[in-house]
Design a protein around this motif. Structure first.
Motif, PDB file in Angstrom:
ATOM      1  N   THR A 266       0.836  -1.200   0.000  1.00 18.93           N
ATOM      2  CA  THR A 266       0.000   0.000   0.000  1.00 18.93           C
ATOM      3  C   THR A 266       0.870   1.249   0.000  1.00 18.93           C
ATOM      4  OG1 THR A 266      -1.564  -1.257   1.330  1.00 18.93           O
ATOM      5  CG2 THR A 266      -1.932   1.118   1.160  1.00 18.93           C
ATOM      6  N   VAL A 267       1.891   1.233   0.816  1.00 23.44           N
ATOM      7  CA  VAL A 267       2.807   2.373   0.891  1.00 23.44           C
ATOM      8  C   VAL A 267       3.412   2.659  -0.483  1.00 23.44           C
ATOM      9  CG1 VAL A 267       5.084   3.058   1.744  1.00 23.44           C
ATOM     10  CG2 VAL A 267       3.359   2.227   3.327  1.00 23.44           C
ATOM     11  N   ARG A 268       3.834   1.597  -1.144  1.00 26.51           N
ATOM     12  CA  ARG A 268       4.416   1.735  -2.473  1.00 26.51           C
ATOM     13  C   ARG A 268       3.423   2.347  -3.446  1.00 26.51           C
ATOM     14  NH1 ARG A 268       6.945  -4.017  -3.297  1.00 26.51           N
ATOM     15  NH2 ARG A 268       8.955  -3.671  -2.302  1.00 26.51           N
ATOM     16  N   LYS A 269       2.185   1.853  -3.341  1.00 24.32           N
ATOM     17  CA  LYS A 269       1.171   2.322  -4.276  1.00 24.32           C
ATOM     18  C   LYS A 269       0.897   3.815  -4.073  1.00 24.32           C
ATOM     19  CE  LYS A 269      -3.164   0.645  -4.924  1.00 24.32           C
ATOM     20  NZ  LYS A 269      -4.148  -0.393  -4.575  1.00 24.32           N
ATOM     21  N   ILE A 270       0.796   4.208  -2.815  1.00 24.24           N
ATOM     22  CA  ILE A 270       0.534   5.626  -2.522  1.00 24.24           C
ATOM     23  C   ILE A 270       1.695   6.487  -3.011  1.00 24.24           C
ATOM     24  CG2 ILE A 270       0.210   7.321  -0.691  1.00 24.24           C
ATOM     25  CD1 ILE A 270      -1.113   5.085   0.964  1.00 24.24           C
ATOM     26  N   ALA A 271       2.914   6.054  -2.678  1.00 21.35           N
ATOM     27  CA  ALA A 271       4.089   6.853  -3.047  1.00 21.35           C
ATOM     28  C   ALA A 271       4.219   6.969  -4.563  1.00 21.35           C
ATOM     29  CB  ALA A 271       5.343   6.235  -2.447  1.00 21.35           C
ATOM     30  N   THR A 272       4.019   5.858  -5.256  1.00 21.30           N
ATOM     31  CA  THR A 272       4.144   5.874  -6.710  1.00 21.30           C
ATOM     32  C   THR A 272       3.057   6.739  -7.334  1.00 21.30           C
ATOM     33  OG1 THR A 272       5.016   3.659  -6.595  1.00 21.30           O
ATOM     34  CG2 THR A 272       4.370   4.425  -8.744  1.00 21.30           C
ATOM     35  N   GLY A 273       1.866   6.696  -6.732  1.00 16.37           N
ATOM     36  CA  GLY A 273       0.781   7.530  -7.236  1.00 16.37           C
ATOM     37  C   GLY A 273       1.110   9.007  -7.124  1.00 16.37           C
ATOM     38  N   LEU A 274       1.792   9.365  -6.052  1.00 15.66           N
ATOM     39  CA  LEU A 274       2.164  10.767  -5.854  1.00 15.66           C
ATOM     40  C   LEU A 274       3.275  11.188  -6.818  1.00 15.66           C
ATOM     41  CD1 LEU A 274       2.147  10.910  -1.977  1.00 15.66           C
ATOM     42  CD2 LEU A 274       0.736  12.287  -3.491  1.00 15.66           C
ATOM     43  N   ARG A 275       4.265  10.361  -6.900  1.00 13.61           N
ATOM     44  CA  ARG A 275       5.368  10.627  -7.816  1.00 13.61           C
ATOM     45  C   ARG A 275       6.129   9.337  -8.041  1.00 13.61           C
ATOM     46  NH1 ARG A 275       8.505  14.903  -9.740  1.00 13.61           N
ATOM     47  NH2 ARG A 275      10.601  14.268 -10.206  1.00 13.61           N
ATOM     48  N   PRO A 276       6.108   8.839  -9.295  1.00 13.91           N
ATOM     49  CA  PRO A 276       6.763   7.561  -9.545  1.00 13.91           C
ATOM     50  C   PRO A 276       8.267   7.665  -9.320  1.00 13.91           C
ATOM     51  CG  PRO A 276       5.759   8.438 -11.539  1.00 13.91           C
ATOM     52  CD  PRO A 276       5.484   9.420 -10.464  1.00 13.91           C
ATOM     53  N   GLU A 277       8.808   6.731  -8.536  1.00 15.84           N
ATOM     54  CA  GLU A 277      10.238   6.748  -8.228  1.00 15.84           C
ATOM     55  C   GLU A 277      11.081   6.587  -9.498  1.00 15.84           C
ATOM     56  OE1 GLU A 277       8.789   2.547  -6.959  1.00 15.84           O
ATOM     57  OE2 GLU A 277       7.940   4.531  -7.131  1.00 15.84           O
ATOM     58  N   MET A 278      10.467   5.929 -10.502  1.00 14.00           N
ATOM     59  CA  MET A 278      11.145   5.739 -11.781  1.00 14.00           C
ATOM     60  C   MET A 278      11.689   7.043 -12.337  1.00 14.00           C
ATOM     61  SD  MET A 278      11.102   2.804 -12.903  1.00 14.00           S
ATOM     62  CE  MET A 278      10.834   2.336 -14.574  1.00 14.00           C
ATOM     63  N   LEU A 279      10.866   8.075 -12.219  1.00 12.57           N
ATOM     64  CA  LEU A 279      11.204   9.368 -12.814  1.00 12.57           C
ATOM     65  C   LEU A 279      12.524   9.896 -12.253  1.00 12.57           C
ATOM     66  CD1 LEU A 279      10.059  11.329 -14.823  1.00 12.57           C
ATOM     67  CD2 LEU A 279       8.770  12.402 -12.998  1.00 12.57           C
ATOM     68  N   ASP A 280      12.685   9.799 -10.943  1.00  8.25           N
ATOM     69  CA  ASP A 280      13.907  10.316 -10.328  1.00  8.25           C
ATOM     70  C   ASP A 280      15.075   9.361 -10.505  1.00  8.25           C
ATOM     71  OD1 ASP A 280      12.941  12.809  -9.091  1.00  8.25           O
ATOM     72  OD2 ASP A 280      11.609  11.445  -8.032  1.00  8.25           O
ATOM     73  N   ASP A 281      14.785   8.067 -10.411  1.00  2.37           N
ATOM     74  CA  ASP A 281      15.877   7.086 -10.454  1.00  2.37           C
ATOM     75  C   ASP A 281      16.368   6.812 -11.868  1.00  2.37           C
ATOM     76  OD1 ASP A 281      15.589   6.946  -7.791  1.00  2.37           O
ATOM     77  OD2 ASP A 281      14.550   5.024  -7.744  1.00  2.37           O
ATOM     78  N   MET A 282      15.404   6.688 -12.795  1.00  5.18           N
ATOM     79  CA  MET A 282      15.774   6.212 -14.137  1.00  5.18           C
ATOM     80  C   MET A 282      15.522   7.237 -15.234  1.00  5.18           C
ATOM     81  SD  MET A 282      16.719   3.089 -13.530  1.00  5.18           S
ATOM     82  CE  MET A 282      16.606   1.994 -12.149  1.00  5.18           C
ATOM     83  N   GLY A 283      14.792   8.287 -14.928  1.00  8.24           N
ATOM     84  CA  GLY A 283      14.550   9.310 -15.935  1.00  8.24           C
ATOM     85  C   GLY A 283      13.239   9.148 -16.676  1.00  8.24           C
ATOM     86  N   LEU A 284      12.969  10.124 -17.532  1.00  3.01           N
ATOM     87  CA  LEU A 284      11.681  10.227 -18.218  1.00  3.01           C
ATOM     88  C   LEU A 284      11.361   9.024 -19.099  1.00  3.01           C
ATOM     89  CD1 LEU A 284       9.179  11.976 -19.042  1.00  3.01           C
ATOM     90  CD2 LEU A 284      10.564  12.793 -20.942  1.00  3.01           C
ATOM     91  N   ILE A 285      12.338   8.560 -19.844  1.00  8.20           N
ATOM     92  CA  ILE A 285      12.064   7.525 -20.835  1.00  8.20           C
ATOM     93  C   ILE A 285      11.608   6.236 -20.159  1.00  8.20           C
ATOM     94  CG2 ILE A 285      13.067   6.191 -22.730  1.00  8.20           C
ATOM     95  CD1 ILE A 285      15.012   8.756 -22.954  1.00  8.20           C
ATOM     96  N   ALA A 286      12.321   5.861 -19.094  1.00 10.36           N
ATOM     97  CA  ALA A 286      11.933   4.670 -18.341  1.00 10.36           C
ATOM     98  C   ALA A 286      10.562   4.870 -17.699  1.00 10.36           C
ATOM     99  CB  ALA A 286      12.970   4.346 -17.277  1.00 10.36           C
TER     100      ALA A 286
END
Lengths: 209, 371
Positions: B223-243
């Motif tokens: 649930t924590v993951r889902k909430i956090a990803t909904g707010l801002r996907p970690e992908m964006l910061d870790d891997m960038g826009l394309i990922a």
């Protein structure tokens, strides 16, 4: 076996230490609280394997992993992460990690991972293995559901999520009899005989979420 | 990872306020005497008067200043009044500057028509009646001030919108990080402790308890993951826009059953603020597809050049109508425009009834907005 650990959360480091304490062959030689410190310790200390958190303040993630692989190419790095496997898993392995394990894994799994990596192996959890397998066999023509037309695919998805024919008809602006025809065609293409089997198929191939 | 977006300053510029106080008026006449008379007369308005004794001089001044109104003598040696007006009006900056022609009584109606052709808003016969001249000029000064104020408030609103966007983004990132990292790590710790505890237990009933505790922690982590990803996907910061776009497209297909095909360049990371803007626009496009399009397929193409990043999303749905595009309530569309505009980018939406909607977004990579 001399182990270097890095995690910015004391509670996780504490848990790791407790767990590793159960293994008499393991000694923790260094503890870092961020990426830069981890790299500095790695240069200073004698160690055999490293267990790093994926997300830490300072240099972290794939960048840190890259540095470690460049400076200590032979030594295994096990990545511990809060993120589920489908997000980072395969990228981390491709980045040269000896293993990727999520923090919510069972403690036994972590122990297994440490042992396996220490012995020069690679650790891949069951769920990550599944992801990797599906990435390898990513020839999209092979999966049966790739043979469905776009419209059939959506009808399939709506059926798999438990929608009635009439609801699907309304949602897609089609007549119910057209939807029924689609359903028959979908089942034939997927080699299935019932809605239940269709649901099962969709879940197994992770088409619904 | 900390600086998600820069906050543009929302401040009134003092210099603009001053300019608002005194409007500039240009007086053009080749006769020093009449120029002097005009100056005397209009000085009572308390505005900033500038004078020119020839068309050339007037043009030079018009190049550098924005005038509330120009009073222009028709008969001048060199470039005459009409030609001066035409040239002033041909420049973008001064193309709508009001011009009042001053003409000797001898000038006929034909001259007046010529004057209107080149952009005159009024004619005054010499000798001018002071009260008439003063009140006419005062009207233009007022008009000028009002449009200045309008321009300024438009600018303020835009900056405020930009500010709100970046504040919201920052807040989302912050909350997501707090939830995911702090809460998640504590849960991890608890899970480890429970594991330790279970090792020392032998009673099956107690082991069943620790087992269910452990499962409960797992689902809380989910649930924590889902909430956090909904707010801002970690992908964006870790891997960038394309990922992140690849991930979002996959999620979208899973969540809606609308097939997504993405054509993406090799994964690289670039400017996080531009990446965020593009990602949020992408999410908004997908939301619209899911809500309104009745599409069964979405094609996504992301292109990354040296100069700009481009995104094209095409669906095969009902196609957006022109009146939907202009509808006042299409705030989502407006939001996309604003986000792109913040970085000098552009969003273009075209719909063909029955054949889907295409959204093209481009954001230049070079021209970062000044902080």
């Amino acid at each position: 076996m001399r182990i270097l650990i890095a995690d910015d959360h004391p509670i996780v480091r504490h848990g790791l230490k407790q767990m590793l304490a159960a293994d008499p062959s393991a000694t923790i030689v260094g503890e870092a609280t961020n990426g830069d410190e981890a790299l500095a310790l790695a240069r200073k200390l004698e160690w055999d394997m490293a267990i790093f958190d994926f997300t830490m303040p300072g240099r972290s993630g794939l960048d840190l992993l890259g540095d470690m692989k460049k400076e200590f190419p032979g030594r295994p790095v096990l990545i511990l992460s809060m993120h589920s496997e489908d997000v980072h898993g395969s990228r981390v392995l491709r980045g040269g990690a000896a293993g990727y394990i999520t923090k919510d894994s069972a403690p036994q799994e972590l122990a297994t991972a440490v042992r396996k990596v220490a012995n020069g192996g690679k650790y891949v959890s069951a769920s990550l293995a599944e992801i990797l397998a599906s990435e390898c066999s990513s020839d999209p023509q092979k999966a049966l559901h790739e043979k469905l037309s776009d419209r059939e695919y959506r009808v399939m998805w709506l059926l798999a999520t438990g929608k009635q024919i009439s609801e699907i008809a309304k949602e897609m602006g089609l007549s119910p009899s057209t939807v029924s025809t689609y359903r028959t065609r979908i089942l034939r293409k997927l080699g299935l005989t019932s809605n239940a089997a269709l649901v099962h198929y969709a879940v197994r191939h992770q088409l619904v979420g | 990872m900390n600086d998600v977006a820069h906050v543009p300053e929302v401040e009134a510029e003092p210099r603009a306020e001053e300019a608002l106080e005194k409007a500039k008026i240009l007086l053009v006449d080749d006769e020093p005497k009449s120029l002097f008379a005009l100056q005397e007369l209009l000085s009572q308005l308390g505005q900033n008067l500038m004078v020119a004794q020839s068309g050339e001089e007037a043009l030079r001044l018009a190049l550098k200043n924005d005038f509330a109104v120009i009073l222009l003598d028709v008969r001048m040696p060199g470039i005459d009044g009409f030609e001066t007006a035409r040239l002033v009006r041909s420049r973008d900056r001064s193309k709508s500057t009001p011009i009042i022609f001053l003409t000797a009584a001898a000038d006929e109606m034909t001259a007046m028509f010529r004057g209107y052709e080149v952009g005159a808003v009024d004619f005054l016969m010499k000798p001018v009646i002071p009260e008439v001249l003063k009140s006419k000029v005062a009207v233009f000064v007022e008009l000028f001030r009002k449009s200045e104020r309008l321009r300024e408030s438009e600018d303020k609103l835009r900056r405020l919108a930009a500010h709100l966007i970046s504040v919201r983004e920052e807040e989302r990132a912050h909350i997501a990080r707090e939830i995911h990292d702090e809460l998640g790590q504590v849960l991890t710790g608890i899970k480890m402790e429970v594991g330790q505890l279970a090792k020392r237990l032998t009673d099956p009933a107690l082991l069943a308890k620790t087992d269910s505790m452990s499962k409960l922690i797992d689902s809380t982590v989910q649930t924590v993951r889902k909430i956090a990803t909904g707010l801002r996907p970690e992908m964006l910061d870790d891997m960038g826009l394309i990922a992140a776009v690849a991930w979002q497209a996959k999620e979208f297909q899973k969540r809606t059953g609308i097939r997504c095909r993405a054509k993406l360049p090799p994964e690289v990371k670039f400017d996080i603020d531009i990446s965020t803007a593009m990602f949020r626009i992408f999410q908004e496009i997908l939301t619209n597809v899911a809500r309104h399009s009745r599409a069964t397929r979405v094609d996504i193409e992301l292109t990354l050049g040296a100069e700009q990043v481009g995104l094209e999303v095409t669906d095969n749905g009902v196609g957006i109508q022109d009146d939907e595009l202009t509808a006042r309530k299409s705030l989502g569309l407006l939001g996309m425009q604003e986000r792109a505009l913040l970085f000098g980018g552009d969003v273009r939406i075209t719909g063909t009834p029955g054949h889907g909607t295409r959204v093209s977004v481009t954001i230049p990579l070079s021209s970062r907005k000044p902080k």
